[in-house]
Motif scaffolding. Structure first.
Motif, PDB file in Angstrom:
ATOM      1  N   VAL A 122       0.654  -1.524  -0.747  1.00 52.26           N
ATOM      2  CA  VAL A 122      -0.524   0.315   0.066  1.00 52.26           C
ATOM      3  C   VAL A 122       1.044   0.863  -0.099  1.00 52.26           C
ATOM      4  CG1 VAL A 122      -1.894   1.449   1.482  1.00 52.26           C
ATOM      5  CG2 VAL A 122      -2.385  -1.275   0.864  1.00 52.26           C
ATOM      6  N   ASP A 123       1.665   1.343   0.994  1.00 52.89           N
ATOM      7  CA  ASP A 123       2.873   2.323   0.980  1.00 52.89           C
ATOM      8  C   ASP A 123       3.422   2.850  -0.282  1.00 52.89           C
ATOM      9  OD1 ASP A 123       2.092   2.652   3.543  1.00 52.89           O
ATOM     10  OD2 ASP A 123       4.129   2.041   4.366  1.00 52.89           O
ATOM     11  N   GLU A 124       3.706   2.051  -1.114  1.00 51.88           N
ATOM     12  CA  GLU A 124       4.963   2.198  -2.635  1.00 51.88           C
ATOM     13  C   GLU A 124       3.766   1.891  -3.629  1.00 51.88           C
ATOM     14  OE1 GLU A 124       7.353  -1.225  -3.435  1.00 51.88           O
ATOM     15  OE2 GLU A 124       8.248  -1.252  -1.843  1.00 51.88           O
ATOM     16  N   LEU A 125       2.405   1.716  -3.365  1.00 52.65           N
ATOM     17  CA  LEU A 125       1.850   2.223  -4.780  1.00 52.65           C
ATOM     18  C   LEU A 125       0.981   3.583  -4.401  1.00 52.65           C
ATOM     19  CD1 LEU A 125      -0.596  -1.229  -4.860  1.00 52.65           C
ATOM     20  CD2 LEU A 125       0.949   0.328  -6.137  1.00 52.65           C
ATOM     21  N   GLU A 126       1.341   4.297  -2.402  1.00 55.75           N
ATOM     22  CA  GLU A 126       0.885   5.430  -2.396  1.00 55.75           C
ATOM     23  C   GLU A 126       1.783   6.575  -3.117  1.00 55.75           C
ATOM     24  OE1 GLU A 126      -0.640   8.741  -0.637  1.00 55.75           O
ATOM     25  OE2 GLU A 126      -1.898   7.548  -1.490  1.00 55.75           O
ATOM     26  N   GLU A 127       2.879   5.800  -2.922  1.00 54.30           N
ATOM     27  CA  GLU A 127       4.134   6.991  -3.347  1.00 54.30           C
ATOM     28  C   GLU A 127       4.060   6.748  -4.687  1.00 54.30           C
ATOM     29  OE1 GLU A 127       8.959   6.221  -2.695  1.00 54.30           O
ATOM     30  OE2 GLU A 127       7.713   5.663  -0.724  1.00 54.30           O
ATOM     31  N   LYS A 128       4.728   5.669  -5.367  1.00 58.23           N
ATOM     32  CA  LYS A 128       4.587   6.236  -6.579  1.00 58.23           C
ATOM     33  C   LYS A 128       4.063   5.030  -8.235  1.00 58.23           C
ATOM     34  CE  LYS A 128       8.048   2.948  -5.518  1.00 58.23           C
ATOM     35  NZ  LYS A 128       9.616   1.567  -5.736  1.00 58.23           N
ATOM     36  N   SER A 129       2.621   4.670  -7.668  1.00 61.66           N
ATOM     37  CA  SER A 129       1.505   4.120  -8.534  1.00 61.66           C
ATOM     38  C   SER A 129       2.809   2.854  -8.901  1.00 61.66           C
ATOM     39  CB  SER A 129       1.012   4.891  -9.445  1.00 61.66           C
ATOM     40  OG  SER A 129       0.391   5.858  -8.060  1.00 61.66           O
ATOM     41  N   PHE A 153      -6.182  -4.278  -6.919  1.00 59.77           N
ATOM     42  CA  PHE A 153      -7.363  -3.036  -7.710  1.00 59.77           C
ATOM     43  C   PHE A 153      -7.958  -2.876  -6.420  1.00 59.77           C
ATOM     44  CE2 PHE A 153      -6.788  -4.229 -11.922  1.00 59.77           C
ATOM     45  CZ  PHE A 153      -7.739  -3.704 -12.659  1.00 59.77           C
ATOM     46  N   THR A 154      -7.525  -3.957  -5.157  1.00 56.02           N
ATOM     47  CA  THR A 154      -8.732  -2.930  -4.187  1.00 56.02           C
ATOM     48  C   THR A 154      -7.736  -1.716  -3.222  1.00 56.02           C
ATOM     49  OG1 THR A 154      -8.808  -5.933  -3.479  1.00 56.02           O
ATOM     50  CG2 THR A 154      -8.785  -4.512  -1.325  1.00 56.02           C
ATOM     51  N   ILE A 155      -7.015  -2.089  -3.500  1.00 58.43           N
ATOM     52  CA  ILE A 155      -5.797  -0.978  -2.897  1.00 58.43           C
ATOM     53  C   ILE A 155      -6.632   1.054  -3.852  1.00 58.43           C
ATOM     54  CG2 ILE A 155      -3.207   0.550  -3.263  1.00 58.43           C
ATOM     55  CD1 ILE A 155      -2.401  -2.668  -2.352  1.00 58.43           C
ATOM     56  N   GLY A 156      -6.047   0.436  -4.734  1.00 58.17           N
ATOM     57  CA  GLY A 156      -6.996   1.528  -5.985  1.00 58.17           C
ATOM     58  C   GLY A 156      -8.532   1.548  -5.636  1.00 58.17           C
TER      59      GLY A 156
END
Length: 176
Positions: A122-129, A153-156
């Motif tokens: 989650v943190d990495e996706l938040e930081e840089k998708s 897809f859940t995170i997005g």
């Protein structure tokens, strides 16, 4: 509230049809539906399309419910989404996640290695998708392809919901 729940006198067949995707008949009314669904009901076509994806992620996904709830709580914390946090804190408890573990999610900490991997995802996706190779490889070691896809897809999806709930001013039925 910028976008309030749909008034009871405007609940019609389009709203009923949109909510049918997620709710049984007895809950498809302004008294029983959550504030979130009552707000989304203002736009039945969007609600129906969105709920189709959301129902899959919540009820049909092969991703373990515990991991789903940890990911959603981390998103809710990072997005400061009270509505999402409160509802999914209750869902997490139902899945056996303790209050200490929930507090750890807010800090970005977990005793379990797979739970920590989900937080890092989650943190990495938040930081840089995107995910680092190490995080992706970690997910590959614990989740199959469908589970990994559903996790992303859940995170997005819950990032999108957090943006909607925060922007619309959706009020939580629970206290934080």
């Amino acid at each position: 509230m910028r976008v309030p729940p749909l008034p009871a006198d405007r609940w019609d067949e389009d709203v009923d049809d949109a909510l049918r995707v997620m709710l049984p008949r007895r809950l498809r009314n302004p008294e029983s539906a959550s504030n979130a669904l009552s707000t989304l009901a203002r736009h039945p076509a969007l609600t129906k399309a969105f709920l189709t994806l959301n129902v899959h992620l919540l009820f049909r996904s092969p991703l373990p419910a515990r991991l789903r709830e940890i990911a959603i709580l981390r998103v809710a914390h990072l997005r400061d989404c009270v509505y999402e946090w409160n509802h999914h804190r209750e869902a997490a408890r139902t899945e056996g996640i303790t209050d200490d573990e929930i507090a750890g999610v807010a800090r970005g900490e977990a005793a379990d290695a797979v739970d920590q991997l989900i937080l890092r995802t989650v943190d990495e996706l938040e930081e840089k998708s995107n995910l680092s190779d190490a995080t992706w490889d970690g997910l590959c070691a614990h989740l199959d392809e469908h589970q990994r896809m559903d996790l992303i897809f859940t995170i997005g999806t819950y990032n999108t919901l957090a943006a909607a709930f925060n922007t619309f001013g959706t009020r939580s039925e629970y206290e934080r």
